[in-house]
Motif scaffolding. Structure first.
Motif, PDB file in Angstrom:
ATOM      1  N   GLU A   1       0.784  -1.240   0.000  1.00 16.78           N
ATOM      2  CA  GLU A   1       0.000   0.000   0.000  1.00 16.78           C
ATOM      3  C   GLU A   1       0.811   1.284   0.000  1.00 16.78           C
ATOM      4  OE1 GLU A   1      -1.876  -1.729   3.303  1.00 16.78           O
ATOM      5  OE2 GLU A   1      -1.882  -3.206   1.712  1.00 16.78           O
ATOM      6  N   ILE A   2       1.774   1.380   0.916  1.00 15.25           N
ATOM      7  CA  ILE A   2       2.367   2.706   1.089  1.00 15.25           C
ATOM      8  C   ILE A   2       3.866   2.781   0.847  1.00 15.25           C
ATOM      9  CG2 ILE A   2       0.897   4.183   2.506  1.00 15.25           C
ATOM     10  CD1 ILE A   2       1.773   2.471   4.915  1.00 15.25           C
ATOM     11  N   PRO A   3       4.389   2.059  -0.119  1.00 17.90           N
ATOM     12  CA  PRO A   3       5.832   2.173  -0.295  1.00 17.90           C
ATOM     13  C   PRO A   3       6.242   3.469  -0.973  1.00 17.90           C
ATOM     14  CG  PRO A   3       4.976   0.694  -1.950  1.00 17.90           C
ATOM     15  CD  PRO A   3       3.809   1.151  -1.124  1.00 17.90           C
ATOM     16  N   LEU A   4       7.451   3.871  -0.650  1.00 16.80           N
ATOM     17  CA  LEU A   4       8.084   5.015  -1.298  1.00 16.80           C
ATOM     18  C   LEU A   4       9.061   4.407  -2.290  1.00 16.80           C
ATOM     19  CD1 LEU A   4       8.712   8.070  -1.212  1.00 16.80           C
ATOM     20  CD2 LEU A   4      10.293   7.571   0.664  1.00 16.80           C
ATOM     21  N   VAL A   5       8.813   4.603  -3.584  1.00 17.30           N
ATOM     22  CA  VAL A   5       9.575   3.858  -4.594  1.00 17.30           C
ATOM     23  C   VAL A   5      10.289   4.789  -5.570  1.00 17.30           C
ATOM     24  CG1 VAL A   5       9.413   2.133  -6.442  1.00 17.30           C
ATOM     25  CG2 VAL A   5       7.858   1.993  -4.484  1.00 17.30           C
ATOM     26  N   TYR A   6      11.549   4.501  -5.836  1.00 13.84           N
ATOM     27  CA  TYR A   6      12.315   5.202  -6.872  1.00 13.84           C
ATOM     28  C   TYR A   6      12.686   4.194  -7.944  1.00 13.84           C
ATOM     29  CZ  TYR A   6      12.573   9.216  -3.806  1.00 13.84           C
ATOM     30  OH  TYR A   6      12.240  10.286  -3.023  1.00 13.84           O
ATOM     31  N   PHE A   7      12.490   4.593  -9.189  1.00 13.80           N
ATOM     32  CA  PHE A   7      12.687   3.678 -10.309  1.00 13.80           C
ATOM     33  C   PHE A   7      14.071   3.828 -10.908  1.00 13.80           C
ATOM     34  CE2 PHE A   7      11.857   2.458 -14.864  1.00 13.80           C
ATOM     35  CZ  PHE A   7      11.516   1.139 -14.628  1.00 13.80           C
ATOM     36  N   PHE A   8      14.843   2.755 -10.845  1.00  4.94           N
ATOM     37  CA  PHE A   8      16.168   2.736 -11.460  1.00  4.94           C
ATOM     38  C   PHE A   8      16.047   2.192 -12.885  1.00  4.94           C
ATOM     39  CE2 PHE A   8      20.212   0.280 -12.040  1.00  4.94           C
ATOM     40  CZ  PHE A   8      21.054   1.370 -12.201  1.00  4.94           C
ATOM     41  N   GLY A   9      15.212   1.201 -13.062  1.00  4.97           N
ATOM     42  CA  GLY A   9      14.900   0.741 -14.418  1.00  4.97           C
ATOM     43  C   GLY A   9      15.738  -0.406 -14.943  1.00  4.97           C
ATOM     44  N   HIS A  10      16.714  -0.855 -14.175  1.00  2.00           N
ATOM     45  CA  HIS A  10      17.557  -1.978 -14.587  1.00  2.00           C
ATOM     46  C   HIS A  10      17.701  -2.911 -13.385  1.00  2.00           C
ATOM     47  CE1 HIS A  10      18.655   0.871 -17.760  1.00  2.00           C
ATOM     48  NE2 HIS A  10      18.866   1.735 -16.782  1.00  2.00           N
TER      49      HIS A  10
ATOM     50  N   SER B   1       5.881   8.414 -13.152  1.00  2.18           N
ATOM     51  CA  SER B   1       6.561   9.308 -12.209  1.00  2.18           C
ATOM     52  C   SER B   1       5.590  10.279 -11.548  1.00  2.18           C
ATOM     53  CB  SER B   1       7.633  10.100 -12.950  1.00  2.18           C
ATOM     54  OG  SER B   1       8.252  11.009 -12.078  1.00  2.18           O
ATOM     55  N   PHE B   2       5.916  10.697 -10.339  1.00  2.00           N
ATOM     56  CA  PHE B   2       5.163  11.764  -9.688  1.00  2.00           C
ATOM     57  C   PHE B   2       5.674  13.140 -10.105  1.00  2.00           C
ATOM     58  CE2 PHE B   2       3.724   8.821  -6.128  1.00  2.00           C
ATOM     59  CZ  PHE B   2       2.373   9.026  -6.359  1.00  2.00           C
ATOM     60  N   ALA B   3       6.668  13.164 -10.990  1.00  2.00           N
ATOM     61  CA  ALA B   3       7.249  14.444 -11.396  1.00  2.00           C
ATOM     62  C   ALA B   3       6.188  15.340 -12.034  1.00  2.00           C
ATOM     63  CB  ALA B   3       8.385  14.197 -12.388  1.00  2.00           C
ATOM     64  N   LYS B   4       6.294  16.645 -11.792  1.00  2.00           N
ATOM     65  CA  LYS B   4       5.368  17.602 -12.413  1.00  2.00           C
ATOM     66  C   LYS B   4       6.023  18.215 -13.646  1.00  2.00           C
ATOM     67  CE  LYS B   4       2.167  17.879  -8.981  1.00  2.00           C
ATOM     68  NZ  LYS B   4       2.836  16.899  -8.149  1.00  2.00           N
ATOM     69  N   ASP B   5       7.316  17.971 -13.760  1.00  2.00           N
ATOM     70  CA  ASP B   5       8.109  18.559 -14.821  1.00  2.00           C
ATOM     71  C   ASP B   5       9.261  17.584 -15.114  1.00  2.00           C
ATOM     72  OD1 ASP B   5       8.827  21.569 -15.912  1.00  2.00           O
ATOM     73  OD2 ASP B   5      10.611  20.307 -15.565  1.00  2.00           O
ATOM     74  N   PRO B   6       9.688  17.467 -16.382  1.00  2.00           N
ATOM     75  CA  PRO B   6      10.766  16.519 -16.687  1.00  2.00           C
ATOM     76  C   PRO B   6      12.011  16.714 -15.821  1.00  2.00           C
ATOM     77  CG  PRO B   6       9.831  17.376 -18.711  1.00  2.00           C
ATOM     78  CD  PRO B   6       9.147  18.101 -17.588  1.00  2.00           C
ATOM     79  N   ASP B   7      12.271  17.958 -15.412  1.00  2.00           N
ATOM     80  CA  ASP B   7      13.434  18.224 -14.558  1.00  2.00           C
ATOM     81  C   ASP B   7      13.361  17.496 -13.227  1.00  2.00           C
ATOM     82  OD1 ASP B   7      14.345  19.889 -16.412  1.00  2.00           O
ATOM     83  OD2 ASP B   7      13.895  21.763 -15.337  1.00  2.00           O
ATOM     84  N   GLU B   8      12.150  17.127 -12.832  1.00  2.00           N
ATOM     85  CA  GLU B   8      11.969  16.517 -11.509  1.00  2.00           C
ATOM     86  C   GLU B   8      11.998  14.996 -11.550  1.00  2.00           C
ATOM     87  OE1 GLU B   8       8.183  17.924 -10.236  1.00  2.00           O
ATOM     88  OE2 GLU B   8       8.878  19.974  -9.899  1.00  2.00           O
ATOM     89  N   ILE B   9      12.236  14.443 -12.751  1.00  2.00           N
ATOM     90  CA  ILE B   9      12.096  12.987 -12.881  1.00  2.00           C
ATOM     91  C   ILE B   9      13.025  12.217 -11.947  1.00  2.00           C
ATOM     92  CG2 ILE B   9      12.582  11.067 -14.485  1.00  2.00           C
ATOM     93  CD1 ILE B   9      10.664  12.265 -16.313  1.00  2.00           C
ATOM     94  N   ILE B  10      14.266  12.645 -11.866  1.00  2.00           N
ATOM     95  CA  ILE B  10      15.215  11.891 -11.039  1.00  2.00           C
ATOM     96  C   ILE B  10      14.901  12.033  -9.556  1.00  2.00           C
ATOM     97  CG2 ILE B  10      17.637  11.768 -10.327  1.00  2.00           C
ATOM     98  CD1 ILE B  10      18.410  12.135 -13.152  1.00  2.00           C
TER      99      ILE B  10
ATOM    100  N   ILE C   1       8.838   6.733 -17.109  1.00  2.00           N
ATOM    101  CA  ILE C   1      10.285   6.491 -17.177  1.00  2.00           C
ATOM    102  C   ILE C   1      10.528   5.094 -17.715  1.00  2.00           C
ATOM    103  CG2 ILE C   1      12.468   6.712 -15.932  1.00  2.00           C
ATOM    104  CD1 ILE C   1      10.851   7.779 -13.545  1.00  2.00           C
ATOM    105  N   MET C   2      11.434   5.003 -18.681  1.00  2.00           N
ATOM    106  CA  MET C   2      11.803   3.685 -19.185  1.00  2.00           C
ATOM    107  C   MET C   2      13.240   3.363 -18.824  1.00  2.00           C
ATOM    108  SD  MET C   2      12.479   4.165 -23.277  1.00  2.00           S
ATOM    109  CE  MET C   2      13.507   2.730 -23.501  1.00  2.00           C
ATOM    110  N   GLY C   3      13.503   2.054 -18.706  1.00  2.00           N
ATOM    111  CA  GLY C   3      14.870   1.587 -18.494  1.00  2.00           C
ATOM    112  C   GLY C   3      15.049   0.385 -19.388  1.00  2.00           C
ATOM    113  N   SER C   4      15.611  -0.678 -18.827  1.00  2.00           N
ATOM    114  CA  SER C   4      15.768  -1.896 -19.622  1.00  2.00           C
ATOM    115  C   SER C   4      14.913  -3.026 -19.053  1.00  2.00           C
ATOM    116  CB  SER C   4      17.239  -2.307 -19.653  1.00  2.00           C
ATOM    117  OG  SER C   4      17.707  -2.510 -18.327  1.00  2.00           O
ATOM    118  N   LEU C   5      14.004  -2.670 -18.153  1.00  2.00           N
ATOM    119  CA  LEU C   5      13.204  -3.696 -17.494  1.00  2.00           C
ATOM    120  C   LEU C   5      12.090  -4.192 -18.424  1.00  2.00           C
ATOM    121  CD1 LEU C   5      12.915  -5.025 -14.629  1.00  2.00           C
ATOM    122  CD2 LEU C   5      11.078  -3.378 -14.222  1.00  2.00           C
TER     123      LEU C   5
END
Ligand code: ATP
Length: 429
Positions: free
Chosen positions: A183-192, A375-384, A420-424
């Motif tokens: 339910e409540i994880p805080l997740v960051y996507f690395f993509g690989h 992503s929760f980003a509001k702007d591409p600059d915030e993606i990371i 966000i895409m990676g190699s997954l």
């Protein structure tokens, strides 16, 4: 009872401080219950007499501190009782951590002293890191703490799908079948699924996650006193070792538990001996019950994890197939994108791939079968610097009609247009 044929039911008696190690068969689930006494699975107590159903291929142990009788119904790949386990040493670690949590809670000021233990578990692959993390979390939750579980293992993590680093508060002993609630994880996507694809990005995301947790802890005395348990990858050589040190420092870990490797223990001990405040580096024995998993098993486990995200552990979720116009979605990739051609650079400069550059991607057939993060980003600059809301799976790309078909956990609008895409990748089976 039930529909099971009685011939497959068997009883196993566990003496005190022994465990029943089980690998569930490949095709059929296993039912199991506690008949009498007390027993736990990786730190979570079994309810008396209630049948629990374990999915195929699961590997686990039922441990008893004081003795128990277990009843099993179904075929297993292996099941045997072991009376030599490192459980006493593990529970002793838990006791020390409990003391620190209580001291942190009792300290009234808001400084360092109100911070409970920040434990990081390290060791080679298949040394039992995830399992020990789980026990420490479940034992703490049983005593009423809310420790935060941080999983930095992008290959075989236990909070969300592969390719991510994540954190979640553990408020109850972890369910032996269901695992950690999603339910409540805080997740960051690395993509690989291996950090070597982009080591710099991995470090940046670890830093983002640590920073976010620091901010959350600042306003939450209960979480702060309960502390964290951080699980890591099994890559401990070379860059893998550097990443361990990076994680220890970034999360300001004050307890390092080293499983099953003397050399790693002595290297880390020497390394952090100069640290301030003091970091305890503790060597722990690996359990003889830990099962080795080969590359093929790991690959399959990753695939099941993604399947579980969309369909649920028991096929109890119904994901939705959605269609979007190319123009509705914005897909980004971090690092590794097209580099500036040599001709566009000042004379003598080498084209360098910036590992954290966010590159907008064109939608084409290459996206087929990729798992993308929303992503929760509001702007591409915030993606990371942004965590992600969830994932979609690309099932079709129609170039002519400029439409993309994807599977999502639910119908309706995505929480954001930034993907966000990676190699997954995943092949639905
Ligand atoms: P990796 O770093 O490679 O992801 P790990 O060090 O985290 O691995 P675990 O995932 O904890 O290792 O353990 C490997 C497997 O062994 C898991 O399937 C786990 O459930 C199983 N296992 C661990 N301890 C026991 C035990 N005492 N009895 C039976 N199975 C066990």
């Amino acid at each position: 009872g039930g529909s099971a044929s009685s011939s497959t039911i068997k009883q196993v008696k566990l003496d005190k401080e022994s465990e029943l190690r089980i690998e569930v068969g490949n095709d059929t689930p296993l039912r199991l219950r506690l008949l009498n006494g007390n027993a736990e699975i990786f730190g979570t107590e079994l309810p008396p007499e209630i049948w629990l159903t374990f999915p195929p291929r699961l590997k686990f142990a039922v441990f008893s501190w004081y003795g128990a009788t277990i009843e099993m119904d179904g075929a297993t790949e292996t099941d045997y009782v072991a009376d030599e386990t490192p459980m006493i040493s593990y529970v002793n670690v838990h006791a020390v951590l409990e003391g620190r949590r209580s001291r942190a809670k009792a300290s009234s000021d808001d400084s360092e002293s109100s911070q409970g233990p920040r434990v990081i578990v390290v060791g080679p692959t298949d040394s039992g890191k995830s399992t020990l993390s789980r026990m420490l979390l479940s034992w703490a939750a049983k005593q009423g703490w809310k420790p935060t579980f941080v999983d930095l293992d992008i290959g075989q993590g236990s909070i969300t799908i592969p390719g991510c680093i994540a954190a979640t508060p553990i408020e109850m002993p972890i369910d032996p079948v269901e695992g950690i609630p999603l339910e409540i994880p805080l997740v960051y996507f690395f993509g690989h699924t291996t950090p070597s694809n982009n080591v710099e990005l991995y470090k940046v995301l670890v830093k983002e996650l640590a920073g976010m947790l620091d901010r959350q802890f600042a306003g939450n005395a209960e979480s702060r006193a309960s502390g964290m348990v951080i699980n890591t990858m099994g890559w401990i050589e070379g860059v893998g070792y550097d990443l361990l040190l990076h994680a220890i420092r970034t999360f300001k870990a004050n307890v390092v538990l080293v499983l099953g490797q003397e050399k790693l223990w002595s290297m880390l001990k020497r390394e952090v001996s100069k640290s301030e405040p003091i970091v305890d580096v503790v060597k722990l024995q690996k359990s003889g019950g830990v099962v080795n998993r080969n590359a093929k098993y790991r690959q399959r486990a990753r695939s099941y994890r993604i399947r579980e995200y969309f369909y649920g552990l028991a096929n109890d979720l119904s994901p939705h197939s959605n269609i979007a116009n190319f123009s509705d979605l914005f897909i980004y990739r971090v690092g590794g994108g097209p580099q500036a051609p040599r001709s566009a650079l000042p004379i003598g400069a080498e084209p360098a791939a910036d590992p954290t550059r966010v590159v907008a991607m064109n939608i084409n057939r290459d996206l087929l079968h990729l798992v993308l993060a929303v992503s929760f980003a509001k702007d591409p600059d915030e993606i990371i610097s942004s965590n992600v809301a969830g994932f979609i799976y690309v099932t079709d790309v129609d170039i002519q009609r400029k439409k993309i078909t994807y599977l999502a956990p639910s119908a309706g609008e995505l929480p954001s247009k930034f993907l966000i895409m990676g190699s997954l990748t995943w092949l639905e089976t």
